[in-house]
Scaffold this motif. Structure first.
Motif, mmCIF file in Angstrom:
data_model
loop_
_atom_site.group_PDB
_atom_site.id
_atom_site.type_symbol
_atom_site.label_atom_id
_atom_site.label_comp_id
_atom_site.label_asym_id
_atom_site.label_seq_id
_atom_site.Cartn_x
_atom_site.Cartn_y
_atom_site.Cartn_z
ATOM 1 N N ILE A 1 0.836 -1.206 0.000
ATOM 2 C CA ILE A 1 0.000 0.000 0.000
ATOM 3 C C ILE A 1 0.869 1.253 0.000
ATOM 4 O O ILE A 1 0.631 2.205 -0.746
ATOM 5 C CB ILE A 1 -0.955 -0.005 1.209
ATOM 6 C CG1 ILE A 1 -2.037 -1.070 1.029
ATOM 7 C CG2 ILE A 1 -1.602 1.369 1.394
ATOM 8 C CD1 ILE A 1 -2.867 -1.314 2.278
ATOM 9 N N SER A 2 1.910 1.259 0.851
ATOM 10 C CA SER A 2 2.810 2.410 0.897
ATOM 11 C C SER A 2 3.676 2.486 -0.353
ATOM 12 O O SER A 2 3.933 3.565 -0.891
ATOM 13 C CB SER A 2 3.695 2.332 2.142
ATOM 14 O OG SER A 2 2.946 2.488 3.325
ATOM 15 N N LEU A 3 4.154 1.337 -0.821
ATOM 16 C CA LEU A 3 5.048 1.300 -1.969
ATOM 17 C C LEU A 3 4.375 1.831 -3.236
ATOM 18 O O LEU A 3 5.031 2.461 -4.082
ATOM 19 C CB LEU A 3 5.532 -0.138 -2.192
ATOM 20 C CG LEU A 3 6.497 -0.369 -3.356
ATOM 21 C CD1 LEU A 3 7.798 0.394 -3.141
ATOM 22 C CD2 LEU A 3 6.768 -1.859 -3.524
ATOM 23 N N LEU A 4 3.081 1.594 -3.393
ATOM 24 C CA LEU A 4 2.376 2.032 -4.587
ATOM 25 C C LEU A 4 2.328 3.554 -4.713
ATOM 26 O O LEU A 4 2.205 4.092 -5.809
ATOM 27 C CB LEU A 4 0.950 1.467 -4.591
ATOM 28 C CG LEU A 4 0.836 -0.039 -4.781
ATOM 29 C CD1 LEU A 4 -0.613 -0.479 -4.681
ATOM 30 C CD2 LEU A 4 1.434 -0.470 -6.110
ATOM 31 N N GLY A 5 2.407 4.250 -3.580
ATOM 32 C CA GLY A 5 2.442 5.705 -3.629
ATOM 33 C C GLY A 5 1.099 6.350 -3.333
ATOM 34 O O GLY A 5 0.190 5.710 -2.795
ATOM 35 N N PRO A 6 0.945 7.651 -3.657
ATOM 36 C CA PRO A 6 -0.250 8.417 -3.295
ATOM 37 C C PRO A 6 -1.545 7.722 -3.718
ATOM 38 O O PRO A 6 -1.663 7.238 -4.837
ATOM 39 C CB PRO A 6 -0.055 9.737 -4.048
ATOM 40 C CG PRO A 6 1.426 9.881 -4.159
ATOM 41 C CD PRO A 6 1.939 8.472 -4.369
ATOM 42 N N SER A 7 -2.489 7.677 -2.766
ATOM 43 C CA SER A 7 -3.770 7.027 -3.019
ATOM 44 C C SER A 7 -4.741 7.475 -1.939
ATOM 45 O O SER A 7 -4.442 8.373 -1.146
ATOM 46 C CB SER A 7 -3.611 5.498 -2.969
ATOM 47 O OG SER A 7 -3.277 5.073 -1.653
ATOM 48 N N ALA A 8 -5.886 6.825 -1.881
ATOM 49 C CA ALA A 8 -6.849 7.112 -0.816
ATOM 50 C C ALA A 8 -6.275 6.779 0.556
ATOM 51 O O ALA A 8 -6.714 7.315 1.574
ATOM 52 C CB ALA A 8 -8.127 6.307 -1.050
ATOM 53 N N VAL B 1 2.367 4.943 -8.654
ATOM 54 C CA VAL B 1 1.463 4.432 -9.700
ATOM 55 C C VAL B 1 0.025 4.927 -9.533
ATOM 56 O O VAL B 1 -0.815 4.638 -10.379
ATOM 57 C CB VAL B 1 1.484 2.891 -9.718
ATOM 58 C CG1 VAL B 1 2.870 2.374 -10.025
ATOM 59 C CG2 VAL B 1 0.994 2.323 -8.390
ATOM 60 N N MET B 2 -0.260 5.637 -8.448
ATOM 61 C CA MET B 2 -1.601 6.194 -8.208
ATOM 62 C C MET B 2 -2.691 5.112 -8.291
ATOM 63 O O MET B 2 -3.575 5.148 -9.142
ATOM 64 C CB MET B 2 -1.903 7.309 -9.214
ATOM 65 C CG MET B 2 -0.854 8.413 -9.263
ATOM 66 S SD MET B 2 -0.841 9.423 -7.761
ATOM 67 C CE MET B 2 -2.369 10.321 -7.963
ATOM 68 N N PRO B 3 -2.679 4.133 -7.417
ATOM 69 C CA PRO B 3 -3.656 3.036 -7.484
ATOM 70 C C PRO B 3 -5.073 3.509 -7.178
ATOM 71 O O PRO B 3 -5.282 4.534 -6.508
ATOM 72 C CB PRO B 3 -3.161 2.063 -6.410
ATOM 73 C CG PRO B 3 -2.441 2.932 -5.432
ATOM 74 C CD PRO B 3 -1.793 4.008 -6.251
ATOM 75 N N MET C 1 -7.313 -3.719 0.008
ATOM 76 C CA MET C 1 -6.051 -4.314 0.461
ATOM 77 C C MET C 1 -5.857 -4.083 1.958
ATOM 78 O O MET C 1 -5.409 -4.976 2.683
ATOM 79 C CB MET C 1 -4.883 -3.719 -0.322
ATOM 80 C CG MET C 1 -4.856 -4.119 -1.781
ATOM 81 S SD MET C 1 -3.637 -3.181 -2.745
ATOM 82 C CE MET C 1 -2.111 -3.687 -1.954
ATOM 83 N N ALA C 2 -6.190 -2.882 2.424
ATOM 84 C CA ALA C 2 -6.056 -2.582 3.854
ATOM 85 C C ALA C 2 -7.005 -3.436 4.680
ATOM 86 O O ALA C 2 -6.640 -3.942 5.752
ATOM 87 C CB ALA C 2 -6.323 -1.101 4.105
#
Length: 469
Positions: free
Chosen positions: A26-33, A51-53, A61-62
């Motif tokens: 979740i952190s590795l993917l970068g900025p998101s909700a 990647v702005m998931p 995922m959380a």
């Protein structure tokens, strides 16, 4: 040949590893909700793939991380003797904390508030009076999301750490947050090492301590990945209970990070009640440390502490009480009455828990501190999931399997209720996470848990079901 025990162990380990891996991704993917953006030069840490998931994906995922982590933790604690050697658990958890220190914090936007308050200090403003909205053009302070009209509610030691991070990070939110992440990881690892040392005489208790703190997927999610200041406060008070020397100063530093951890100080006070000289020394040094910190910070540093003491969070059972009073009596916040009632509940739960622990002999500092810490968590009108980290750290010092269950279920429920705690950039159609889950389902679940805890403590006090630490 694969045995049933091997399959069982692989399943538990796999669920826990999957939970922690999801938290890292979740952190590795970068900025998101789940992950607020961090303005700054791209070569500066923390790093992400950017990647702005999709918001629904990272929230799912959380949720999976919380459920898998809670199941793995509950089963692992029940069979702690079957877990790997505590040294491997310790090494794994510490490595995870270090890795997460190089990734953007997730789950909430609290770290943006920390960076802003530290920046205020370096610019010559008082963070206990100034609010982020007063300095919207600043590249760091302007990045605050939810707390734009709220001055700092944190203690002077927390503010000092934030100011140091701001001195190093300058006008980069990214670098400022990274410095605070390093401090957070150091506190998390230090607590793990202290608990490992405290339980050194019993291999099973060592495994149990590692499960409750170091490789606890729920605490990795909230404290290591979420980077909340509770980690630093917990490190100080656990050090006070484990090390002994400088106990009063360590307690004072913890209180000067977050006032509520001061309940832990009543543990050493109880233990030293028959040694007035030692008690006076510990109490005096703790008081002087707190007074010095708050005097340096100024009288305004206590204003928000007083205001926060009457706040109600959405997921607390006291919201149900407030709504009932508004329906039966009429409009009003009823905060003073709820606050007084919460004090009464805290006292009752603390009494029942202490009585339960006392059935097996002399009370020690960790037991008293645990009883008060758990009572406060279940009684306070304002609670967030990461507050539970204190109870898990204290529980790692006391063997009480029944409390394991209550705390694991409580933290799992609260964690699902705050998916995510961040308010901005939330996907459309997920408002029910707040209006239904956080505001209705979670309060009723926590009310049931509170009643169950009181019932267990009352029965345990009569029958003596706890084991000595």
């Amino acid at each position: 040949m694969i045995t049933r025990r091997g399959v069982w162990f692989a399943g538990v380990a796999g669920a826990g590893a999957a939970s922690i891996l999801l938290t890292i991704i979740i952190s590795l993917l970068g900025p998101s909700a789940m992950v607020p953006p961090l303005p700054g030069r791209p070569w500066q840490p923390p790093f992400s793939l950017g990647v702005m998931p999709d918001g629904r994906l990272v929230i799912a995922m959380a949720a999976a991380a919380v459920v898998l982590g809670a199941v793995a933790l509950a089963v692992g604690l029940r069979h702690a003797e079957r877990m790997p050697d505590a040294r491997w658990l310790l090494l794994t958890g510490c490595l995870v904390a270090v890795v997460l220190a190089f990734l953007p914090p997730s789950g909430s936007a609290d770290h943006l508030n920390y960076a802003a308050y530290g920046r205020m200090v370096t610019l010559g403003h008082n963070p206990y009076v100034t609010v982020p909205a007063d300095l919207p053009a600043d590249p760091v302070i302007g990045g605050v999301e939810e707390w734009r009209n709220t001055p700092s509610v944190y203690g002077p030691v927390a503010t000092a750490v934030q100011a140091l991070a701001s001195l190093i990070g300058g006008d980069s939110v990214r670098l400022t947050v990274f410095v605070m992440e390093l401090a957070n990881a150091a506190a998390f690892v230090a607590t793990a090492l202290l608990l490992h040392r405290f339980t050194r005489h019993d291999p099973v208790r060592r495994r149990r301590a590692a499960l409750l703190w170091t490789v606890n997927p729920l605490l990795v999610y909230h404290l290591a990945a979420g980077m909340h200041l509770d980690t630093l406060a917990i490190a100080f008070v656990i050090a006070a209970l484990v090390v002994g020397r400088g106990r009063g100063v360590l307690l004072g530093l913890g209180i000067a990070v977050k006032v509520t951890v001061g309940l832990v100080a009543l543990g050493p006070a109880w233990e030293l009640r028959r040694s007035p000289r030692k008690l006076a020394l510990v109490a005096g040094s703790a008081t002087l440390t707190v007074l010095a910190a708050y005097l340096l910070a100024g009288p305004d540093s206590l204003d928000q502490v007083r205001n926060a003491s009457q706040s109600l969070s959405l997921a607390t059972p006291w919201k149900l009480v407030q709504h009932a009073a508004q329906s039966l009596i009429g409009p009003g916040a009823y905060r003073v009455w709820i606050q007084l009632a919460s004090y009464a509940l805290l006292a009752a739960l603390a009494f029942l828990l202490i009585r339960a622990f006392r059935r097996d002999g002399e009370l020690d500092a960790p037991r008293v501190a645990l009883a008060l810490g758990v009572a406060w968590l279940f009684a306070t009108p304002y609670v967030l999931p990461w507050y539970d980290g204190l109870a898990f750290a204290l529980l790692a010092m006391v063997v009480c399997p029944a409390l394991d269950g209550f705390l694991v279920v409580r933290l799992a429920v609260l964690s699902l209720g705050y998916l995510p705690a961040r308010q901005m950039d939330q996907p459309d159609g997920l408002g029910w996470l707040v209006t239904v889950v956080r505001s209705q389902v979670v309060p009723w679940c926590l009310l049931a848990l509170t009643i169950g805890l009181a019932w267990w403590a009352w029965r345990a006090g009569a029958r003596g079901r706890t084991r000595p630490a």
